[in-house]
Scaffold this motif. Structure first.
Motif, PDB file in Angstrom:
ATOM      1  N   ALA A 114      35.676 -45.491  41.619  1.00 46.00           N
ATOM      2  CA  ALA A 114      35.940 -44.092  41.250  1.00 46.00           C
ATOM      3  C   ALA A 114      34.921 -43.164  41.914  1.00 46.00           C
ATOM      4  N   GLN A 115      33.652 -43.590  41.969  1.00 49.33           N
ATOM      5  CA  GLN A 115      32.639 -42.777  42.638  1.00 49.33           C
ATOM      6  C   GLN A 115      32.989 -42.590  44.114  1.00 49.33           C
ATOM      7  N   GLN A 116      33.460 -43.649  44.759  1.00 50.04           N
ATOM      8  CA  GLN A 116      33.833 -43.540  46.163  1.00 50.04           C
ATOM      9  C   GLN A 116      34.995 -42.575  46.348  1.00 50.04           C
ATOM     10  N   GLU A 117      35.931 -42.566  45.405  1.00 51.46           N
ATOM     11  CA  GLU A 117      37.051 -41.621  45.502  1.00 51.46           C
ATOM     12  C   GLU A 117      36.550 -40.183  45.363  1.00 51.46           C
ATOM     13  N   VAL A 118      35.552 -39.962  44.518  1.00 50.26           N
ATOM     14  CA  VAL A 118      34.950 -38.632  44.402  1.00 50.26           C
ATOM     15  C   VAL A 118      34.334 -38.223  45.740  1.00 50.26           C
ATOM     16  N   ILE A 119      33.634 -39.158  46.389  1.00 46.32           N
ATOM     17  CA  ILE A 119      33.034 -38.884  47.694  1.00 46.32           C
ATOM     18  C   ILE A 119      34.112 -38.581  48.727  1.00 46.32           C
ATOM     19  N   HIS A 120      35.209 -39.330  48.685  1.00 47.68           N
ATOM     20  CA  HIS A 120      36.311 -39.070  49.619  1.00 47.68           C
ATOM     21  C   HIS A 120      36.839 -37.657  49.420  1.00 47.68           C
ATOM     22  N   ASN A 121      37.044 -37.304  48.159  1.00 46.22           N
ATOM     23  CA  ASN A 121      37.576 -35.979  47.874  1.00 46.22           C
ATOM     24  C   ASN A 121      36.606 -34.891  48.328  1.00 46.22           C
ATOM     25  N   HIS A 122      35.323 -35.141  48.113  1.00 44.27           N
ATOM     26  CA  HIS A 122      34.317 -34.176  48.584  1.00 44.27           C
ATOM     27  C   HIS A 122      34.355 -34.064  50.100  1.00 44.27           C
ATOM     28  N   SER A 123      34.609 -35.176  50.775  1.00 55.55           N
ATOM     29  CA  SER A 123      34.597 -35.147  52.239  1.00 55.55           C
ATOM     30  C   SER A 123      35.673 -34.216  52.788  1.00 55.55           C
ATOM     31  N   TYR A 124      36.817 -34.116  52.098  1.00 54.45           N
ATOM     32  CA  TYR A 124      37.871 -33.217  52.564  1.00 54.45           C
ATOM     33  C   TYR A 124      37.446 -31.761  52.407  1.00 54.45           C
ATOM     34  N   SER A 125      36.780 -31.449  51.296  1.00 54.94           N
ATOM     35  CA  SER A 125      36.225 -30.105  51.133  1.00 54.94           C
ATOM     36  C   SER A 125      35.172 -29.827  52.210  1.00 54.94           C
ATOM     37  N   TYR A 126      34.378 -30.838  52.494  1.00 53.25           N
ATOM     38  CA  TYR A 126      33.311 -30.710  53.492  1.00 53.25           C
ATOM     39  C   TYR A 126      33.892 -30.434  54.877  1.00 53.25           C
ATOM     40  N   VAL A 127      34.957 -31.163  55.238  1.00 56.83           N
ATOM     41  CA  VAL A 127      35.611 -30.941  56.531  1.00 56.83           C
ATOM     42  C   VAL A 127      36.159 -29.520  56.598  1.00 56.83           C
ATOM     43  N   LEU A 128      36.898 -29.123  55.559  1.00 54.74           N
ATOM     44  CA  LEU A 128      37.526 -27.797  55.580  1.00 54.74           C
ATOM     45  C   LEU A 128      36.491 -26.679  55.632  1.00 54.74           C
ATOM     46  N   SER A 129      35.435 -26.813  54.843  1.00 49.45           N
ATOM     47  CA  SER A 129      34.409 -25.760  54.839  1.00 49.45           C
ATOM     48  C   SER A 129      33.681 -25.687  56.172  1.00 49.45           C
ATOM     49  N   SER A 130      33.734 -26.783  56.937  1.00 51.93           N
ATOM     50  CA  SER A 130      33.072 -26.813  58.240  1.00 51.93           C
ATOM     51  C   SER A 130      33.908 -26.161  59.333  1.00 51.93           C
ATOM     52  N   VAL A 131      35.235 -26.166  59.176  1.00 48.96           N
ATOM     53  CA  VAL A 131      36.085 -25.724  60.285  1.00 48.96           C
ATOM     54  C   VAL A 131      36.880 -24.461  59.992  1.00 48.96           C
ATOM     55  N   THR A 132      36.933 -24.017  58.736  1.00 50.09           N
ATOM     56  CA  THR A 132      37.755 -22.849  58.432  1.00 50.09           C
ATOM     57  C   THR A 132      37.169 -22.069  57.264  1.00 50.09           C
ATOM     58  N   ASP A 133      37.795 -20.952  56.926  1.00 49.78           N
ATOM     59  CA  ASP A 133      37.229 -20.081  55.886  1.00 49.78           C
ATOM     60  C   ASP A 133      37.784 -20.443  54.510  1.00 49.78           C
ATOM     61  N   VAL A 136      41.666 -20.185  53.720  1.00 49.82           N
ATOM     62  CA  VAL A 136      42.473 -21.293  54.246  1.00 49.82           C
ATOM     63  C   VAL A 136      42.226 -22.561  53.421  1.00 49.82           C
ATOM     64  N   GLN A 137      40.975 -22.771  53.037  1.00 49.46           N
ATOM     65  CA  GLN A 137      40.669 -23.939  52.199  1.00 49.46           C
ATOM     66  C   GLN A 137      41.495 -23.922  50.915  1.00 49.46           C
ATOM     67  N   ASP A 138      41.528 -22.763  50.261  1.00 50.61           N
ATOM     68  CA  ASP A 138      42.285 -22.634  49.014  1.00 50.61           C
ATOM     69  C   ASP A 138      43.767 -22.895  49.251  1.00 50.61           C
ATOM     70  N   GLU A 139      44.281 -22.412  50.370  1.00 49.88           N
ATOM     71  CA  GLU A 139      45.690 -22.631  50.704  1.00 49.88           C
ATOM     72  C   GLU A 139      45.974 -24.113  50.908  1.00 49.88           C
ATOM     73  N   VAL A 140      45.090 -24.799  51.611  1.00 51.61           N
ATOM     74  CA  VAL A 140      45.272 -26.228  51.885  1.00 51.61           C
ATOM     75  C   VAL A 140      45.301 -27.035  50.584  1.00 51.61           C
ATOM     76  N   PHE A 141      44.417 -26.692  49.653  1.00 50.72           N
ATOM     77  CA  PHE A 141      44.340 -27.429  48.396  1.00 50.72           C
ATOM     78  C   PHE A 141      45.490 -27.109  47.447  1.00 50.72           C
ATOM     79  N   ASN A 142      46.375 -26.224  47.881  1.00 52.74           N
ATOM     80  CA  ASN A 142      47.564 -25.919  47.080  1.00 52.74           C
ATOM     81  C   ASN A 142      48.860 -26.305  47.769  1.00 52.74           C
ATOM     82  N   TYR A 143      48.777 -26.963  48.919  1.00 55.70           N
ATOM     83  CA  TYR A 143      49.990 -27.402  49.618  1.00 55.70           C
ATOM     84  C   TYR A 143      50.884 -28.249  48.719  1.00 55.70           C
ATOM     85  N   TRP A 144      50.269 -29.118  47.926  1.00 50.20           N
ATOM     86  CA  TRP A 144      51.017 -30.070  47.113  1.00 50.20           C
ATOM     87  C   TRP A 144      51.919 -29.379  46.087  1.00 50.20           C
ATOM     88  N   ARG A 145      51.647 -28.114  45.783  1.00 52.63           N
ATOM     89  CA  ARG A 145      52.420 -27.412  44.760  1.00 52.63           C
ATOM     90  C   ARG A 145      53.789 -26.956  45.258  1.00 52.63           C
TER      91      ARG A 145
END
Length: 344
Positions: A114-133, A136-145
Motif C-alpha cells: 500500500a505504501q508503494q501504491e501511495v508513492i506511485h500515485n505521488h509520482s504522477y503528481s510529481y510528473v505533472l507538476s514538473s511539466v505543466t501548470d 492542467v493537473q486538475d483537469e488530468v486528475f478528473n479525466y476518469w469522471r
C-alpha cells in the motif's frame, strides 16, 4: 463462507498463523516463525526496491514536454490520469485485503504494498507538476469522471472490488484478487508501452525511468497476490472449481478487450512508430500470460510470444541507482528471478 477480520491481539493463539484466512494468530510478527516461506524473501525485495519520485531529475522532461506534438501530449496526460486513478484504488484495496489475512507476515507485505501504491500515485503528481501548470493537473486528475472509455474500463475493476468490500466472502475475495492481477498486471501495459516508446526515441526519459520503477513494483505485487490466491485455494479446495476457472479466463478476456479499446483511444496509429496491431497482440499475449499464471486457461488461442520484444529493455532497471537518472542511455540488469522481472 464469510471472512473473519484478523484480531488485533489474540493471547491464546500461536504467533505462526494456522491459516491464510479464517485461521488463528496472535498477530505478533516473528519473521523467523512465519507460515509462508516466500513471505520473507518478498519482504526483503520490496525493501530493497524502495524509491521516491524526488530521486528523479525532471528538468529535461520539463523542456521536452513542450516539444512533444499534440497527440503525444494528449496521450501522455490521459495515461497519467488513468494511472493516478488505478493506483489510488490499489492503495485502499491492499489495506482492505490485509484486514482478512490471518497471517501477520502477509499483513506486513500488504502495508508495504500500500505504501508503494501511495508513492506511485505521488509520482504522477510529481510528473505533472514538473511539466505543466496546476489547471492542467486538475483537469488530468478528473479525466476518469467524464471519459466514457475510461469509465467503462475502470468500472470493470472497481465493481469487482466493491463486491468484496460489501460482502467479504472467500469467493468474493478470490474474485477480487483476479481483478487485482488484471489491474496491476494487464491494465497498465498499454500506458507503459507508450512511455517506453517515448524513451526509446530519447523523449521524456525521466518519466520513463519513474514508470520503470512502478512497473517493477507492480510485477512484485502481481506475484504476491498470485501466491495469496493459490494459498487460499490450497487451504480451501472447495473453492477451486471449474466455475472459478471459467470466471478467471473470461475476466482476462474482457479485460484485454477493454485494454485494447483504451489503447486504440490513446494510441491507435496516431503515435509514430507505435503500431496498434502490435500493441493489441502484446495485450493478448499478456492476458494469456497472466491468466495461466493464475492457473486459468488462456483466453486467446496463440499469442505465445511477445510481439514487442523491444519493450524488454525498458522494463529492466539498473538496480544500482548510481548516476543513471542523468544518463542519456540506460545500463540494464539481466532479467532474472532475483530482480523480479517477468521473463517476457
Amino acid at each position: 463462507m464469510e471472512l473473519m477480520k484478523r484480531k488485533l491481539v489474540d493471547i491464546t493463539a500461536p504467533n505462526r498463523s494456522t491459516g491464510i484466512v479464517n485461521g488463528e494468530s496472535s498477530n505478533i510478527l516473528n519473521w523467523d516463525d512465519v507460515r509462508f516461506k516466500w513471505a520473507y524473501p518478498t519482504y526483503k525485495r520490496m525493501l530493497g526496491n524502495f524509491w521516491t519520485p524526488f530521486e528523479i531529475n525532471m528538468s529535461k522532461d520539463r523542456q521536452q514536454f513542450t516539444e512533444l506534438n499534440s497527440l503525444e501530449k494528449e496521450s501522455f496526460l490521459k495515461i497519467i490520469g488513468l494511472l493516478a486513478l488505478l493506483d489510488s484504488i490499489q492503495t485502499d484495496y491492499a489495506s482492505r485485503a490485509a484486514d482478512y489475512l490471518t497471517d501477520s507476515s502477509l499483513q506486513a507485505l500488504m502495508i508495504i504494498l500500500a505504501q508503494q501504491e501511495v508513492i506511485h500515485n505521488h509520482s504522477y503528481s510529481y510528473v505533472l507538476s514538473s511539466v505543466t501548470d496546476k489547471a492542467v493537473q486538475d483537469e488530468v486528475f478528473n479525466y476518469w469522471r467524464h471519459d466514457p472509455i475510461l469509465q467503462k474500463r475502470n468500472a470493470f475493476v472497481t465493481e469487482g472490488y466493491t463486491s468484496f468490500a460489501k460482502e467479504s466472502t472467500v469467493q468474493n475475495f478470490l474474485q477480487s484478487i483476479i481483478y487485482d492481477v488484471i489491474l496491476e498486471g494487464l491494465f497498465f501495459y498499454s500506458g507503459f508501452a507508450f512511455f517506453y516508446h517515448l524513451a526509446r526515441n530519447q523523449k521524456m526519459v525521466a518519466t520513463s525511468t519513474m514508470i520503470n520503477y512502478i512497473n517493477r513494483d507492480e510485477q512484485i505485487h502481481v506475484g504476491i497476490f498470485e501466491k495469496i490466491f493459490k494459498e487460499v485455494l490450497a487451504e480451501n479446495p472447495e473453492y477451486d472449481t471449474e466455475e472459478l476457472k471459467s470466471f478467471g479466463t473470461e475476466a482476462f478476456r474482457e479485460a484485454a478487450e477493454l485494454e485494447m479499446e483504451w489503447g486504440e483511444s490513446i494510441i491507435g496509429n496516431k503515435i509514430e512508430g507505435l503500431h496498434m496491431n502490435e500493441l493489441s497482440d502484446y495485450i493478448r499475449f499478456m492476458a494469456n500470460k497472466r491468466a495461466e499464471q493464475m492457473g486459468f486457461k488462456a483466453p486467446y488461442e496463440g499469442f505465445r510470444t511477445n510481439p514487442m520484444r523491444w519493450i524488454i529493455a525498458y522494463q529492466e532497471v539498473d538496480l544500482g541507482k548510481t548516476d543513471f537518472f542523468e544518463q542519456k542511455s540506460r545500463a540494464y540488469t539481466k532479467t532474472s528471478e532475483a530482480n523480479g522481472f517477468d521473463d517476457l
